[in-house]
Design a protein around this motif. Structure first.
Motif, PDB file in Angstrom:
ATOM      1  N   LEU A   1       7.853  -8.151   9.080  1.00  0.00           N
ATOM      2  CA  LEU A   1       7.314  -7.205  10.057  1.00  0.00           C
ATOM      3  C   LEU A   1       5.817  -7.006   9.895  1.00  0.00           C
ATOM      4  N   VAL A   2       5.260  -7.521   8.806  1.00  0.00           N
ATOM      5  CA  VAL A   2       3.836  -7.354   8.516  1.00  0.00           C
ATOM      6  C   VAL A   2       3.037  -8.457   9.190  1.00  0.00           C
ATOM      7  N   SER A   3       2.088  -8.069  10.031  1.00  0.00           N
ATOM      8  CA  SER A   3       1.223  -9.037  10.712  1.00  0.00           C
ATOM      9  C   SER A   3      -0.140  -9.088  10.030  1.00  0.00           C
ATOM     10  N   PRO A   4      -0.750 -10.276   9.903  1.00  0.00           N
ATOM     11  CA  PRO A   4      -2.092 -10.352   9.324  1.00  0.00           C
ATOM     12  C   PRO A   4      -3.062  -9.434  10.062  1.00  0.00           C
ATOM     13  N   GLY A   5      -3.899  -8.771   9.289  1.00  0.00           N
ATOM     14  CA  GLY A   5      -4.874  -7.850   9.853  1.00  0.00           C
ATOM     15  C   GLY A   5      -4.390  -6.422   9.961  1.00  0.00           C
ATOM     16  N   ALA A   6      -3.115  -6.178   9.658  1.00  0.00           N
ATOM     17  CA  ALA A   6      -2.551  -4.837   9.804  1.00  0.00           C
ATOM     18  C   ALA A   6      -2.956  -3.939   8.645  1.00  0.00           C
ATOM     19  N   ALA A   7      -2.870  -2.643   8.877  1.00  0.00           N
ATOM     20  CA  ALA A   7      -3.040  -1.635   7.823  1.00  0.00           C
ATOM     21  C   ALA A   7      -1.649  -1.142   7.440  1.00  0.00           C
ATOM     22  N   ILE A   8      -1.323  -1.254   6.162  1.00  0.00           N
ATOM     23  CA  ILE A   8       0.013  -0.962   5.659  1.00  0.00           C
ATOM     24  C   ILE A   8      -0.054   0.193   4.679  1.00  0.00           C
ATOM     25  N   MET A   9       0.845   1.153   4.830  1.00  0.00           N
ATOM     26  CA  MET A   9       1.001   2.225   3.843  1.00  0.00           C
ATOM     27  C   MET A   9       2.263   1.984   3.027  1.00  0.00           C
ATOM     28  N   ILE A  10       2.173   2.224   1.719  1.00  0.00           N
ATOM     29  CA  ILE A  10       3.315   2.094   0.818  1.00  0.00           C
ATOM     30  C   ILE A  10       3.392   3.355  -0.026  1.00  0.00           C
ATOM     31  N   ASP A  11       4.586   3.946  -0.119  1.00  0.00           N
ATOM     32  CA  ASP A  11       4.740   5.161  -0.918  1.00  0.00           C
ATOM     33  C   ASP A  11       4.911   4.803  -2.391  1.00  0.00           C
ATOM     34  N   GLU A  12       5.258   5.795  -3.211  1.00  0.00           N
ATOM     35  CA  GLU A  12       5.337   5.580  -4.658  1.00  0.00           C
ATOM     36  C   GLU A  12       6.714   5.096  -5.103  1.00  0.00           C
ATOM     37  N   SER A  13       7.520   4.592  -4.190  1.00  0.00           N
ATOM     38  CA  SER A  13       8.857   4.114  -4.549  1.00  0.00           C
ATOM     39  C   SER A  13       8.806   2.724  -5.174  1.00  0.00           C
ATOM     40  N   THR A  14       9.759   2.451  -6.057  1.00  0.00           N
ATOM     41  CA  THR A  14       9.838   1.113  -6.638  1.00  0.00           C
ATOM     42  C   THR A  14      10.328   0.097  -5.611  1.00  0.00           C
ATOM     43  N   THR A  15      11.001   0.558  -4.563  1.00  0.00           N
ATOM     44  CA  THR A  15      11.342  -0.330  -3.452  1.00  0.00           C
ATOM     45  C   THR A  15      10.078  -0.742  -2.720  1.00  0.00           C
ATOM     46  N   GLY A  16       9.165   0.195  -2.527  1.00  0.00           N
ATOM     47  CA  GLY A  16       7.873  -0.132  -1.933  1.00  0.00           C
ATOM     48  C   GLY A  16       7.100  -1.132  -2.767  1.00  0.00           C
ATOM     49  N   LEU A  17       7.259  -1.049  -4.094  1.00  0.00           N
ATOM     50  CA  LEU A  17       6.588  -2.005  -4.973  1.00  0.00           C
ATOM     51  C   LEU A  17       7.111  -3.418  -4.744  1.00  0.00           C
ATOM     52  N   ALA A  18       8.395  -3.544  -4.435  1.00  0.00           N
ATOM     53  CA  ALA A  18       8.956  -4.863  -4.123  1.00  0.00           C
ATOM     54  C   ALA A  18       8.316  -5.441  -2.870  1.00  0.00           C
ATOM     55  N   ILE A  19       8.014  -4.584  -1.896  1.00  0.00           N
ATOM     56  CA  ILE A  19       7.277  -5.024  -0.702  1.00  0.00           C
ATOM     57  C   ILE A  19       5.863  -5.436  -1.080  1.00  0.00           C
ATOM     58  N   ALA A  20       5.214  -4.635  -1.911  1.00  0.00           N
ATOM     59  CA  ALA A  20       3.824  -4.904  -2.307  1.00  0.00           C
ATOM     60  C   ALA A  20       3.682  -6.287  -2.946  1.00  0.00           C
ATOM     61  N   GLU A  21       4.679  -6.703  -3.701  1.00  0.00           N
ATOM     62  CA  GLU A  21       4.626  -8.014  -4.360  1.00  0.00           C
ATOM     63  C   GLU A  21       4.534  -9.161  -3.353  1.00  0.00           C
ATOM     64  N   LEU A  22       5.046  -8.946  -2.140  1.00  0.00           N
ATOM     65  CA  LEU A  22       5.081 -10.004  -1.130  1.00  0.00           C
ATOM     66  C   LEU A  22       3.889  -9.960  -0.174  1.00  0.00           C
ATOM     67  N   LEU A  23       3.086  -8.906  -0.227  1.00  0.00           N
ATOM     68  CA  LEU A  23       2.036  -8.731   0.771  1.00  0.00           C
ATOM     69  C   LEU A  23       0.865  -9.716   0.669  1.00  0.00           C
ATOM     70  N   PRO A  24       0.451 -10.145  -0.527  1.00  0.00           N
ATOM     71  CA  PRO A  24      -0.690 -11.076  -0.570  1.00  0.00           C
ATOM     72  C   PRO A  24      -0.489 -12.325   0.282  1.00  0.00           C
TER      73      PRO A  24
END
Length: 273
Positions: free
Chosen positions: A102-125
């Motif tokens: 669901l993440v498109s290049p150029g987007a601004a993404i917010m992630i909360d302090e959840s460890t599930t959010g951290l799993a998303i963060a690992e894939l964002l680069p």
């Protein structure tokens, strides 16, 4: 004379902080400790240990139980950040993989302090370039040196048990920003609503929800068996709720009946967007 009178009090406070830090580490390492054992180890009264455990429990480090304290999660206590990182790890990876598209290049993404959010963060680069906004120090450290990531770290009062910045200053910082998508999780789901254990967490998550065009909630099946104290929002307040493939069918039927926009990770279909 005044300085001499206050010196013992200052020394006592420092001793209590040092003792509580040692207790915190011991509970985290051993999983459970007895009150009497702690009192003997630190040569203080049982009542003093109870006060120490009350203080550590209020900060989210441990859970008091009969005769001692534990760092193990329960339906009402969900563990400090180290235990949360280890819990439901495969389900969190499944949720992240199902939604990162669901993440498109150029987007601004917010992630909360959840460890599930951290799993998303690992894939964002791999989805960059992106702007990533987060109050979770673990996510900040993960993304700080990644090319293609414009990182905005939200400050405020630091809560070690959450490894995150929470409170009024964090909420104010969030409200000065705007994001295309918010990815977040929750502590517990009861009667179609999200719940959390601390008011500070709720305040920050509400600010995140208010500052994003689209809100995505990621929840593994264990959230339906847990309890929380403070209500955050109904599941219908999210544009998409993503659950893992082990979520019970009766829970799925209840969510659909409530009108929750639902997607099951691992179902072989793409999330609706």
């Amino acid at each position: 004379m005044a300085e001499d009178a206050t010196a013992p009090a200052a020394s006592d406070a420092e001793g209590a902080r040092d003792r509580r830090e040692k207790i915190r580490r011991r509970v985290a390492d051993e999983g459970f400790v007895h009150v009497k054992s702690l009192a003997e180890t630190y040569d203080v009264s049982v009542m003093t240990i109870h006060r120490d455990l009350d203080a550590l429990q209020s900060e989210g480090w441990l859970r008091k139980i009969r005769g001692g304290a534990t760092a193990q999660p329960s339906p009402a206590y969900h563990g400090d950040v180290r235990h949360r990182l280890e819990a439901m790890a495969e389900a969190k990876r499944q949720l992240a993989q199902a939604t990162v598209g669901l993440v498109s290049p150029g987007a601004a993404i917010m992630i909360d302090e959840s460890t599930t959010g951290l799993a998303i963060a690992e894939l964002l680069p791999a989805r960059g370039p992106l702007t990533v906004i987060t109050n979770f120090l673990a996510a900040v450290n993960l993304l700080a040196d990644k090319p293609g990531i414009d990182l905005i770290a939200l400050g405020g009062a630091y809560y070690p048990a959450y490894d995150a910045f929470l409170g009024l200053r964090t909420s104010e910082a969030i409200r000065s920003l705007h994001a295309d998508v918010l990815f977040m999780s929750t502590t517990a789901i009861t009667n179609g609503h999200c719940y959390h254990q601390s008011q500070e967490t709720v305040a920050v998550k509400r600010a995140l929800m208010d500052s994003a065009d689209r809100r995505v909630l990621l929840v593994d099946h264990s959230k339906f068996a847990k309890n929380g104290l403070h209500q955050l929002a109904p599941l219908t307040a999210f544009d998409l709720v993503v659950v893992d493939s082990e979520t019970p069918q009766d829970e799925l039927a209840t969510l659909r009946a409530r009108g929750v926009p639902l997607h099951i990770a691992g179902s072989g279909t793409s999330p609706p967007w």
